[in-house]
Design a protein around this motif. Sequence first.
Motif, PDB file in Angstrom:
ATOM      1  N   GLY A 219      60.450 188.804 -51.443  1.00 62.79           N
ATOM      2  CA  GLY A 219      60.490 187.531 -50.747  1.00 62.79           C
ATOM      3  C   GLY A 219      59.186 187.289 -50.002  1.00 62.79           C
ATOM      4  O   GLY A 219      58.313 188.160 -49.944  1.00 62.79           O
ATOM      5  N   VAL A 220      59.076 186.088 -49.453  1.00 67.39           N
ATOM      6  CA  VAL A 220      57.869 185.739 -48.696  1.00 67.39           C
ATOM      7  C   VAL A 220      58.247 184.762 -47.592  1.00 67.39           C
ATOM      8  O   VAL A 220      59.155 183.941 -47.771  1.00 67.39           O
ATOM      9  CB  VAL A 220      56.793 185.145 -49.635  1.00 67.39           C
ATOM     10  N   THR A 221      57.588 184.889 -46.458  1.00 68.37           N
ATOM     11  CA  THR A 221      57.781 183.927 -45.379  1.00 68.37           C
ATOM     12  C   THR A 221      56.449 183.239 -45.111  1.00 68.37           C
ATOM     13  O   THR A 221      55.420 183.901 -44.951  1.00 68.37           O
ATOM     14  CB  THR A 221      58.289 184.623 -44.109  1.00 68.37           C
ATOM     15  N   ILE A 222      56.506 181.905 -45.106  1.00 70.89           N
ATOM     16  CA  ILE A 222      55.314 181.130 -44.760  1.00 70.89           C
ATOM     17  C   ILE A 222      55.573 180.430 -43.434  1.00 70.89           C
ATOM     18  O   ILE A 222      56.723 180.330 -42.992  1.00 70.89           O
ATOM     19  CB  ILE A 222      54.961 180.090 -45.854  1.00 70.89           C
ATOM     20  N   ALA A 223      54.529 179.986 -42.784  1.00 70.08           N
ATOM     21  CA  ALA A 223      54.696 179.211 -41.559  1.00 70.08           C
ATOM     22  C   ALA A 223      53.532 178.246 -41.431  1.00 70.08           C
ATOM     23  O   ALA A 223      52.463 178.439 -42.027  1.00 70.08           O
ATOM     24  CB  ALA A 223      54.760 180.136 -40.345  1.00 70.08           C
ATOM     25  N   GLN A 224      53.769 177.223 -40.645  1.00 73.13           N
ATOM     26  CA  GLN A 224      52.740 176.217 -40.418  1.00 73.13           C
ATOM     27  C   GLN A 224      51.636 176.790 -39.539  1.00 73.13           C
ATOM     28  O   GLN A 224      51.896 177.664 -38.701  1.00 73.13           O
ATOM     29  CB  GLN A 224      53.385 175.037 -39.703  1.00 73.13           C
ATOM     30  N   VAL A 225      50.400 176.308 -39.724  1.00 69.52           N
ATOM     31  CA  VAL A 225      49.312 176.712 -38.838  1.00 69.52           C
ATOM     32  C   VAL A 225      48.738 175.475 -38.153  1.00 69.52           C
ATOM     33  O   VAL A 225      48.781 174.380 -38.707  1.00 69.52           O
ATOM     34  CB  VAL A 225      48.187 177.455 -39.595  1.00 69.52           C
ATOM     35  N   ASP A 226      48.228 175.678 -36.948  1.00 74.03           N
ATOM     36  CA  ASP A 226      47.613 174.551 -36.235  1.00 74.03           C
ATOM     37  C   ASP A 226      46.144 174.433 -36.639  1.00 74.03           C
ATOM     38  O   ASP A 226      45.672 175.134 -37.537  1.00 74.03           O
ATOM     39  CB  ASP A 226      47.804 174.707 -34.717  1.00 74.03           C
ATOM     40  N   SER A 227      45.427 173.544 -35.966  1.00 67.94           N
ATOM     41  CA  SER A 227      44.051 173.285 -36.387  1.00 67.94           C
ATOM     42  C   SER A 227      43.128 174.486 -36.149  1.00 67.94           C
ATOM     43  O   SER A 227      42.010 174.517 -36.649  1.00 67.94           O
ATOM     44  CB  SER A 227      43.516 172.041 -35.688  1.00 67.94           C
ATOM     45  N   HIS A 228      43.594 175.470 -35.385  1.00 64.51           N
ATOM     46  CA  HIS A 228      42.803 176.705 -35.222  1.00 64.51           C
ATOM     47  C   HIS A 228      43.333 177.811 -36.112  1.00 64.51           C
ATOM     48  O   HIS A 228      43.049 178.987 -35.890  1.00 64.51           O
ATOM     49  CB  HIS A 228      42.809 177.166 -33.760  1.00 64.51           C
ATOM     50  N   PHE A 229      44.160 177.452 -37.085  1.00 65.00           N
ATOM     51  CA  PHE A 229      44.755 178.398 -38.031  1.00 65.00           C
ATOM     52  C   PHE A 229      45.636 179.445 -37.344  1.00 65.00           C
ATOM     53  O   PHE A 229      45.747 180.573 -37.788  1.00 65.00           O
ATOM     54  CB  PHE A 229      43.671 179.062 -38.900  1.00 65.00           C
ATOM     55  N   GLN A 230      46.275 179.029 -36.241  1.00 62.05           N
ATOM     56  CA  GLN A 230      47.247 179.911 -35.576  1.00 62.05           C
ATOM     57  C   GLN A 230      48.651 179.471 -35.996  1.00 62.05           C
ATOM     58  O   GLN A 230      48.913 178.279 -36.132  1.00 62.05           O
ATOM     59  CB  GLN A 230      47.121 179.802 -34.049  1.00 62.05           C
ATOM     60  N   PHE A 231      49.553 180.437 -36.187  1.00 60.59           N
ATOM     61  CA  PHE A 231      50.918 180.109 -36.595  1.00 60.59           C
ATOM     62  C   PHE A 231      51.612 179.279 -35.525  1.00 60.59           C
ATOM     63  O   PHE A 231      51.475 179.555 -34.328  1.00 60.59           O
ATOM     64  CB  PHE A 231      51.729 181.378 -36.853  1.00 60.59           C
ATOM     65  N   GLU A 236      58.732 178.858 -39.552  1.00 63.00           N
ATOM     66  CA  GLU A 236      58.832 179.790 -40.685  1.00 63.00           C
ATOM     67  C   GLU A 236      59.769 179.264 -41.765  1.00 63.00           C
ATOM     68  O   GLU A 236      60.800 178.668 -41.461  1.00 63.00           O
ATOM     69  CB  GLU A 236      59.348 181.167 -40.222  1.00 63.00           C
ATOM     70  N   LYS A 237      59.386 179.514 -43.010  1.00 62.60           N
ATOM     71  CA  LYS A 237      60.248 179.186 -44.150  1.00 62.60           C
ATOM     72  C   LYS A 237      60.244 180.382 -45.081  1.00 62.60           C
ATOM     73  O   LYS A 237      59.197 180.955 -45.352  1.00 62.60           O
ATOM     74  CB  LYS A 237      59.702 177.971 -44.908  1.00 62.60           C
ATOM     75  N   HIS A 238      61.426 180.737 -45.560  1.00 63.47           N
ATOM     76  CA  HIS A 238      61.534 181.897 -46.435  1.00 63.47           C
ATOM     77  C   HIS A 238      61.801 181.492 -47.877  1.00 63.47           C
ATOM     78  O   HIS A 238      62.524 180.529 -48.124  1.00 63.47           O
ATOM     79  CB  HIS A 238      62.672 182.816 -45.937  1.00 63.47           C
ATOM     80  N   PHE A 239      61.218 182.220 -48.817  1.00 65.61           N
ATOM     81  CA  PHE A 239      61.516 182.010 -50.243  1.00 65.61           C
ATOM     82  C   PHE A 239      61.805 183.359 -50.886  1.00 65.61           C
ATOM     83  O   PHE A 239      61.109 184.331 -50.610  1.00 65.61           O
ATOM     84  CB  PHE A 239      60.302 181.400 -50.968  1.00 65.61           C
TER      85      PHE A 239
END
Lengths: 531, 121
Positions: A219-231, A236-239
């Motif tokens: 599996g993998v978890t992704i998350a959004q990053v802000d303009s400074h590339f911080q989570f 979080e979203k899991h696939f």
Amino acid sequence: MKRYDLIVVGAGPAGMSAAIEAAKHGVHVVVFDENARPGGQLFKQIHKFFGSKEHRAKIRGFVIGQELLDEAAKLGVTVELDSTVIGLYQDKEVVVKQGEQVNHYKGDAIVVATGAAENMVTFEGWTLPGVIGAGAAQTMMNLHGVRPGNRVLMLGTGNVGLVVSYQLKQAGCDVVALVDAAPHVGGYGVHAAKVARTGVPFYLSHTIKRAEGTDHVTGVTIAQVDSHFQFVPGTEKHFDVDTICVAVGLSPMSQLFKMDGCKVVDDRRKGGQVPVVDDLGQTSIPGIFAAGDVSGIEEASSAMIEGRIAGLAAASYLGFATDDEERAGVDANERALDGLRQGMFAPKNRGKKVEKTEEGIPVSQTLLERGYVADSEIERFPGVTHRVGIHPVIECTQNIPCNPCQDVCPKHCIKVGSHITALPQLEPDANCIGCGLCVASCPGQAIFLVDEKSEPGFAEVTLPYEFLPLPQKGDRGQALGRDGKPVCEAEVVGVKRTKAFDHTAIVTVKVPEDMSMRARFFKAAPATETD
Amino acid sequence: MGTRIAEHPILGVPQKGRLVSFTYDGKTLQGYEGEPVAMALKAAGVMVHRYTAKRHEPRGIFCAIGRCTDCVMVVDGVPNVRTCMTPLAEGMEVRTQYGATAVPFDAGEKDEASAKDGGAA
Ligand SMILES: Cc1cc2nc3c(=O)[nH]c(=O)nc-3n(C[C@H](O)[C@H](O)[C@H](O)COP(=O)(O)OP(=O)(O)OC[C@H]3O[C@@H](n4cnc5c(N)ncnc54)[C@H](O)[C@@H]3O)c2cc1C
Ligand code: SF4
Ligand code: SF4
Ligand code: FES
């Protein structure tokens, strides 16, 4: 020590083109490549290329590769495979590892065309089996006929990430998402759109937080990053996936230039450390040339032209071509190269945010953020018009150097004009006969034939289709919109495959009249879909 | 997991060599002669090629072009063989590599012996 007039390092499009051009002038050439097969990246590229006729547009990469090999063989170019060049010295001595042996060769001129290596990013779990490079995915599925995984998440929306996602779907893999930390899709909009319409969601301003699994990826978890590339916490979203494919850019493989003392600079727009070259590709050491991705990440089309220029310049350096021959050949090639280096994605525009097309039309923001042109945006582009009867709807909305649509139409319905990056449009007096050549030839799969009222209450939409199983006449299912979401029921009323279409089938579906400008992909009903 | 593509919309039916048998940690598997060992393993669903020496972490195919060395295994008794670059041949003995050998870290003589038995099959 074996001697050659010219030694070429790398049998990709750049190296082979250099060898061919030099051999044409009678130069005694050898090409070394570390692989068991020549052709470099080309044999993994199974899609149709952009450009115009002189750049071999609308021909698939691997076919171009075969043509190059055939031409080289005819000219008697020696290609030594399983031969890794491990040393290059100022006096043009080349050290080659061939099997267990290390051999020394001497050339009077050298062309280095070693291409590029893939970049990597790290995240928790990135070393787990199942995390692979995009190049590895291509090698598995396109060279060896093995699926890299069943469920794949792609990181990277540059052309490589987009093209490989599409190819994964062609190989029968499920692509669950396309993810990129940047706020905008990096590659061509048309490449993005052909993936998006099959139902793959895009997550821009997102990146991988972790790969999950103990012995391999599960599996993998992704998350959004802000303009400074911080989570951004809570995004979080899991696939569930078995494969994570990474396509985060390429870097020139310029190590050999450092060994021989050529001047090397760091150039971000070229993708990293590149040798300093003149307009012939000659480095700071006379007689040593660079061509292709190693001197700046670009395309196979440009790599071939740079290769031809370097091969010609080497022939002239060695006294096999006159100055006049050299000048004439180089000028013609430079014009071709210049044609390719235009438009929104040209090297000179890298990193710039383009707001408007050359025509002054605002670019589609949805395309940049989600990979498709929204229904509310599509009508502002010149290729999208309403007519009575069958006609092409050309959803090509960014300025890219490409014009096969104009070239192939037997009725001259489509116009790009002499300025190759102009957006294609329908001629006012177009008399389309519905042959489908434009649909099948467009490398961006951006052209649809639409008959807005084929019978009372219904419309017909003809779309390009390169997946298996191929729909059959009479199949029923859903039409998907540009965003890959179902828009209505659809029935297949025609499927056409011809030699001229080169493995792109065209499928005609019947949809309710008000869906003619929305239905852009066909998904068979589950009963006929299972295999 | 990774399975073979029976027919590809652009490339058609993959052209393959002769079907041959080889062993993976003693188990008999089949693959096509001349294709990279790593592809035959992938097609058979094998994900882990080796475990790292210090932290015993699993590694599998990563670059598939001979650059990263993640895919090395013990092939015919020789350790550190890049399976993505090594053509498959009839009767090859392929073993998971633990550190620099085919001996599992926490296993003693017993495991090695049984592995050998399998390998002789
Ligand atoms: C997914 C994807 C899609 C693409 N789509 C397109 C497209 O639509 N149109 C287009 O024009 N381009 C496209 N490209 C880009 C194109 O493939 C490359 O730009 C092109 O192949 C570069 O050519 P090259 O000859 O410089 O390098 P390569 O093709 O990389 O060839 C270099 C060769 O040199 C060998 N080599 C390297 N170092 C050594 C050494 N030390 N000793 C011996 N051999 C060595 C390499 O193994 C390789 O075989 C795409 C690329 C990718 C990854
Ligand atoms: S369908 Fe044929 S005639 Fe019509 S625009 Fe396309 S190429 Fe021209
Ligand atoms: S519509 Fe024309 S210019 Fe646009 S991608 Fe297709 S062939 Fe190229
Ligand atoms: S997978 Fe990288 S060397 Fe084999």
